[in-house]
Motif scaffolding. Structure first.
Motif, PDB file in Angstrom:
ATOM      1  N   ASP A  93     108.417  17.783  61.309  1.00  0.00           N
ATOM      2  CA  ASP A  93     108.280  16.372  60.927  1.00  0.00           C
ATOM      3  C   ASP A  93     107.072  15.717  61.578  1.00  0.00           C
ATOM      4  OD1 ASP A  93     110.551  16.546  59.368  1.00  0.00           O
ATOM      5  OD2 ASP A  93     111.899  15.860  60.955  1.00  0.00           O
ATOM      6  N   LEU A  94     106.525  16.321  62.634  1.00  0.00           N
ATOM      7  CA  LEU A  94     105.388  15.752  63.343  1.00  0.00           C
ATOM      8  C   LEU A  94     104.043  16.269  62.823  1.00  0.00           C
ATOM      9  CD1 LEU A  94     106.725  15.983  67.026  1.00  0.00           C
ATOM     10  CD2 LEU A  94     106.882  14.059  65.429  1.00  0.00           C
ATOM     11  N   ILE A  95     104.091  17.162  61.842  1.00  0.00           N
ATOM     12  CA  ILE A  95     102.864  17.774  61.314  1.00  0.00           C
ATOM     13  C   ILE A  95     102.526  17.169  59.959  1.00  0.00           C
ATOM     14  CG2 ILE A  95     101.742  19.919  60.626  1.00  0.00           C
ATOM     15  CD1 ILE A  95     103.658  21.408  62.460  1.00  0.00           C
ATOM     16  N   THR A  96     101.300  16.728  59.799  1.00  0.00           N
ATOM     17  CA  THR A  96     100.837  16.174  58.527  1.00  0.00           C
ATOM     18  C   THR A  96      99.741  17.056  57.939  1.00  0.00           C
ATOM     19  OG1 THR A  96      99.214  14.780  59.671  1.00  0.00           O
ATOM     20  CG2 THR A  96     101.385  13.818  59.224  1.00  0.00           C
ATOM     21  N   ASP A  97      99.602  17.013  56.616  1.00  0.00           N
ATOM     22  CA  ASP A  97      98.554  17.794  55.946  1.00  0.00           C
ATOM     23  C   ASP A  97      97.181  17.443  56.502  1.00  0.00           C
ATOM     24  OD1 ASP A  97     100.229  19.235  54.364  1.00  0.00           O
ATOM     25  OD2 ASP A  97      99.988  18.001  52.574  1.00  0.00           O
ATOM     26  N   GLY A  98      96.366  18.463  56.692  1.00  0.00           N
ATOM     27  CA  GLY A  98      95.011  18.254  57.146  1.00  0.00           C
ATOM     28  C   GLY A  98      94.849  18.110  58.650  1.00  0.00           C
ATOM     29  N   SER A  99      95.940  18.188  59.384  1.00  0.00           N
ATOM     30  CA  SER A  99      95.856  17.988  60.838  1.00  0.00           C
ATOM     31  C   SER A  99      95.420  19.262  61.550  1.00  0.00           C
ATOM     32  CB  SER A  99      97.200  17.507  61.392  1.00  0.00           C
ATOM     33  OG  SER A  99      98.222  18.429  61.107  1.00  0.00           O
ATOM     34  N   ASN A 100      94.887  19.063  62.769  1.00  0.00           N
ATOM     35  CA  ASN A 100      94.519  20.173  63.645  1.00  0.00           C
ATOM     36  C   ASN A 100      95.650  20.385  64.641  1.00  0.00           C
ATOM     37  OD1 ASN A 100      91.908  20.318  62.460  1.00  0.00           O
ATOM     38  ND2 ASN A 100      91.235  18.655  63.772  1.00  0.00           N
ATOM     39  N   VAL A 101      96.275  21.529  64.586  1.00  0.00           N
ATOM     40  CA  VAL A 101      97.482  21.796  65.364  1.00  0.00           C
ATOM     41  C   VAL A 101      97.211  22.910  66.372  1.00  0.00           C
ATOM     42  CG1 VAL A 101      99.908  22.496  65.266  1.00  0.00           C
ATOM     43  CG2 VAL A 101      98.916  21.119  63.403  1.00  0.00           C
ATOM     44  N   ILE A 102      97.470  22.628  67.645  1.00  0.00           N
ATOM     45  CA  ILE A 102      97.403  23.668  68.671  1.00  0.00           C
ATOM     46  C   ILE A 102      98.807  24.234  68.856  1.00  0.00           C
ATOM     47  CG2 ILE A 102      96.864  24.230  71.064  1.00  0.00           C
ATOM     48  CD1 ILE A 102      94.964  21.861  71.125  1.00  0.00           C
ATOM     49  N   ILE A 103      98.940  25.535  68.733  1.00  0.00           N
ATOM     50  CA  ILE A 103     100.238  26.186  68.941  1.00  0.00           C
ATOM     51  C   ILE A 103     100.118  27.106  70.146  1.00  0.00           C
ATOM     52  CG2 ILE A 103     102.025  27.666  67.978  1.00  0.00           C
ATOM     53  CD1 ILE A 103     101.326  26.720  65.229  1.00  0.00           C
ATOM     54  N   ASP A 104     100.878  26.802  71.155  1.00  0.00           N
ATOM     55  CA  ASP A 104     100.888  27.548  72.412  1.00  0.00           C
ATOM     56  C   ASP A 104     101.588  28.893  72.216  1.00  0.00           C
ATOM     57  OD1 ASP A 104     100.678  28.152  75.103  1.00  0.00           O
ATOM     58  OD2 ASP A 104     102.251  26.761  75.739  1.00  0.00           O
ATOM     59  N   SER A 105     101.462  29.761  73.202  1.00  0.00           N
ATOM     60  CA  SER A 105     102.190  31.028  73.190  1.00  0.00           C
ATOM     61  C   SER A 105     103.646  30.798  73.579  1.00  0.00           C
ATOM     62  CB  SER A 105     101.531  32.014  74.154  1.00  0.00           C
ATOM     63  OG  SER A 105     101.534  31.474  75.470  1.00  0.00           O
ATOM     64  N   GLY A 106     104.468  31.816  73.360  1.00  0.00           N
ATOM     65  CA  GLY A 106     105.881  31.718  73.708  1.00  0.00           C
ATOM     66  C   GLY A 106     106.752  32.131  72.544  1.00  0.00           C
ATOM     67  N   SER A 107     108.030  32.300  72.788  1.00  0.00           N
ATOM     68  CA  SER A 107     108.932  32.760  71.733  1.00  0.00           C
ATOM     69  C   SER A 107     109.280  31.661  70.738  1.00  0.00           C
ATOM     70  CB  SER A 107     110.215  33.331  72.354  1.00  0.00           C
ATOM     71  OG  SER A 107     110.858  32.364  73.159  1.00  0.00           O
ATOM     72  N   THR A 108     109.462  30.431  71.212  1.00  0.00           N
ATOM     73  CA  THR A 108     109.822  29.336  70.309  1.00  0.00           C
ATOM     74  C   THR A 108     108.694  29.041  69.330  1.00  0.00           C
ATOM     75  OG1 THR A 108     111.229  28.357  72.023  1.00  0.00           O
ATOM     76  CG2 THR A 108     110.613  26.945  70.184  1.00  0.00           C
ATOM     77  N   THR A 109     107.465  29.040  69.821  1.00  0.00           N
ATOM     78  CA  THR A 109     106.335  28.684  68.963  1.00  0.00           C
ATOM     79  C   THR A 109     106.081  29.718  67.867  1.00  0.00           C
ATOM     80  OG1 THR A 109     104.860  29.670  70.617  1.00  0.00           O
ATOM     81  CG2 THR A 109     105.166  27.279  70.693  1.00  0.00           C
ATOM     82  N   VAL A 110     106.526  30.950  68.055  1.00  0.00           N
ATOM     83  CA  VAL A 110     106.394  31.957  66.995  1.00  0.00           C
ATOM     84  C   VAL A 110     107.223  31.536  65.782  1.00  0.00           C
ATOM     85  CG1 VAL A 110     106.815  34.362  66.348  1.00  0.00           C
ATOM     86  CG2 VAL A 110     105.926  33.819  68.611  1.00  0.00           C
ATOM     87  N   HIS A 111     108.415  31.009  66.027  1.00  0.00           N
ATOM     88  CA  HIS A 111     109.251  30.518  64.927  1.00  0.00           C
ATOM     89  C   HIS A 111     108.558  29.368  64.201  1.00  0.00           C
ATOM     90  CE1 HIS A 111     112.626  33.045  66.056  1.00  0.00           C
ATOM     91  NE2 HIS A 111     112.571  32.593  67.298  1.00  0.00           N
ATOM     92  N   LEU A 112     107.877  28.504  64.953  1.00  0.00           N
ATOM     93  CA  LEU A 112     107.155  27.394  64.341  1.00  0.00           C
ATOM     94  C   LEU A 112     106.029  27.919  63.458  1.00  0.00           C
ATOM     95  CD1 LEU A 112     106.643  24.346  64.069  1.00  0.00           C
ATOM     96  CD2 LEU A 112     105.140  24.521  66.072  1.00  0.00           C
ATOM     97  N   ALA A 113     105.320  28.933  63.913  1.00  0.00           N
ATOM     98  CA  ALA A 113     104.219  29.492  63.130  1.00  0.00           C
ATOM     99  C   ALA A 113     104.695  29.977  61.770  1.00  0.00           C
ATOM    100  CB  ALA A 113     103.560  30.633  63.905  1.00  0.00           C
ATOM    101  N   ARG A 114     105.877  30.579  61.736  1.00  0.00           N
ATOM    102  CA  ARG A 114     106.414  31.055  60.464  1.00  0.00           C
ATOM    103  C   ARG A 114     106.666  29.908  59.498  1.00  0.00           C
ATOM    104  NH1 ARG A 114     110.737  35.080  63.470  1.00  0.00           N
ATOM    105  NH2 ARG A 114     109.207  36.692  64.049  1.00  0.00           N
ATOM    106  N   MET A 115     107.015  28.751  60.045  1.00  0.00           N
ATOM    107  CA  MET A 115     107.360  27.604  59.200  1.00  0.00           C
ATOM    108  C   MET A 115     106.148  26.849  58.665  1.00  0.00           C
ATOM    109  SD  MET A 115     110.544  26.012  61.360  1.00  0.00           S
ATOM    110  CE  MET A 115     111.921  27.027  61.882  1.00  0.00           C
ATOM    111  N   VAL A 116     104.993  26.998  59.308  1.00  0.00           N
ATOM    112  CA  VAL A 116     103.818  26.234  58.890  1.00  0.00           C
ATOM    113  C   VAL A 116     102.857  27.061  58.041  1.00  0.00           C
ATOM    114  CG1 VAL A 116     103.970  24.818  60.963  1.00  0.00           C
ATOM    115  CG2 VAL A 116     102.396  26.774  60.932  1.00  0.00           C
TER     116      VAL A 116
END
Length: 258
Positions: A93-116
């Motif tokens: 819900d915090l991500i908008t089209d066209g935004s620059n997103v930094i995704i850190d390492s870790g197990s939780t963020t891998v799940h986020l990567a799959r969703m985006v």
């Protein structure tokens, strides 16, 4: 003994000293052992520190983390899986089209990567696992840092990674942490990795911590940041009093649906 052999012996001595509850080695001792100058030994230690293999201390060196605390990210991906997925769904819900997103390492963020992977965004990351999730996405523009590969977390870290983050601006950072404390903030098990995270935080307009409740009050070696650096905190459970406490520090807490 050449410099490579000497450095390998230094790392072996460090591991042996750690197992004997003496977690450091001394420059003077190494000088006597190898029969070389202090300048040479300091050069060896400085080189090993740049590679993330030890931490320089006053008069010596120590291992960068307690090896007993290392859990490879492949093992942690399945731990509290449902909670992590729910946390990441809330993060979307915090991500908008066209935004620059930094995704850190870790197990939780891998799940986020799959969703985006189907969003039209730019992603900046130091996580090898996030790279693997997004490298074939037709819509995500992927920026990858260089750096030293820390295999337990499959993350790129150190001066090169920090330099890359320094050059790029993130609209939002999704930050991971090994543990968090309501009093002391976020911590990690590796000092050099923590320094890389600090550079991410510095170059992001908004910082969102993703951490499930099992990490509460777990304190590790390296301090990452205090709550004054966090804008959003998404977790699976937090007591009302603790939510109020964080809110008073300017943190918006989001409890992900179970």
């Amino acid at each position: 003994m050449n410099s490579i052999e000497r450095k390998l012996k230094i790392l072996k001595l460090l591991k042996e000293s750690n197992s004997k509850e003496s977690n450091s080695i001394d420059v003077n001792d190494l000088t006597r052992l190898f029969g070389v100058s202090k300048v040479t030994i300091r050069g060896d230690l400085d080189d090993l520190e740049r590679k993330g293999m030890l931490i320089r201390t006053h008069g010596g060196a120590m291992l960068p983390e307690n090896q007993d605390l290392i859990r490879r990210v492949s093992h942690t991906l399945e731990e509290r899986r449902e909670e992590k997925i729910a946390i990441c769904r809330s993060a979307l819900d915090l991500i908008t089209d066209g935004s620059n997103v930094i995704i850190d390492s870790g197990s939780t963020t891998v799940h986020l990567a799959r969703m985006v992977s189907d969003l039209r965004i730019s992603v900046i990351t130091n996580s090898v696992l996030v790279i693997q999730e997004l490298m074939n996405s037709p819509t995500v523009e992927l920026f990858v840092t260089g750096g030293i590969l820390r295999k337990p977390s499959m993350s790129l870290m150190g001066a090169v990674a920090s330099f890359m983050f320094e050059q790029l601006h993130g609209d939002i950072l999704f930050l991971g942490a090994a543990g968090f404390s309501l009093d002391k903030g976020m911590t990690g098990v590796n000092i050099i990795e923590a320094e890389t995270k600090k550079q991410m935080i510095k170059n992001a307009s908004t910082v969102c911590l993703l951490a499930d409740s099992s990490k509460r009050e777990k304190m590790f070696l390296a301090h990452v940041c205090g709550w004054d650096s966090i804008d959003y905190f998404i977790t699976d459970h937090l007591e009302d009093a603790d939510m109020t406490r964080l809110s008073e520090q300017g943190v918006k807490v989001i409890i992900s649906p179970s």
